[in-house]
Design a protein around this motif. Structure first.
Motif: not given
Length: 170
Positions: A40-44
């Protein structure tokens, strides 16, 4: 006529306010090394931790940099050197810096990109990589291109891997 316009606008606003939020599944692609994992794409926020590490390293602010490293971590340099704590990490990178100063080589880099991702979904109790997120970043220096993975858990660097490639001839 005026009342009709007000009625239409009022009905539009009322219906817009009652639209249910989208309950979409998180987008995923790829797979992890453990059974059932997806990526999954992670967080800023995780990228922000990476940015702080990168800035401290570039400024040679070793105390700040060390504050992000956990003891017992696994930090693997491109030449195969592996260290497990902040003191050894700082000693290694400072020795590289001093060597570049002594040889007159250009020291520093530009950060080309960074993004966060994370594997999740495995029920395997050995799936240690599901804690935190991973930042992948690429850097270009005067003599090489580096690709690095930063395993960040609760704002701390737990593991780091570096690969180095020579720059293509112009």
């Amino acid at each position: 006529m005026k009342n009709l316009v007000y009625t239409i606008v009022g009905l539009f606003l009322l219906s817009a306010c009652q639209t249910a939020p989208c309950e979409c599944e998180k987008e995923t692609n790829g797979f992890g090394p453990f059974e059932g994992q997806s990526v999954y794409l992670g967080s800023q926020e995780t990228v922000d931790v990476f940015n702080a590490i990168d800035a401290a390293w570039a400024a040679r602010d070793y105390e700040t940099l060390k504050s992000y490293l956990v003891d017992g971590g696994n930090y693997s340099f491109a030449d195969g050197t592996v260290v497990t704590n902040g003191d050894d990490f700082i000693a290694y990178i400072d020795a590289e810096y001093q060597q570049s100063v002594e040889s007159g080589a250009e020291w520093g880099w530009s950060t080309d990109y960074a993004f966060a991702a994370y594997p999740a979904g495995s029920d395997d109790p050995e799936a240690w990589n599901q804690n935190g997120q991973w930042v992948n970043a690429q850097f270009t220096s005067a003599d090489a291109r580096y690709v690095e993975w930063y395993h960040i858990v609760e704002g701390k660097l737990n593991a780091w891997n570096q690969a180095k490639a020579t720059l293509p001839a112009e």
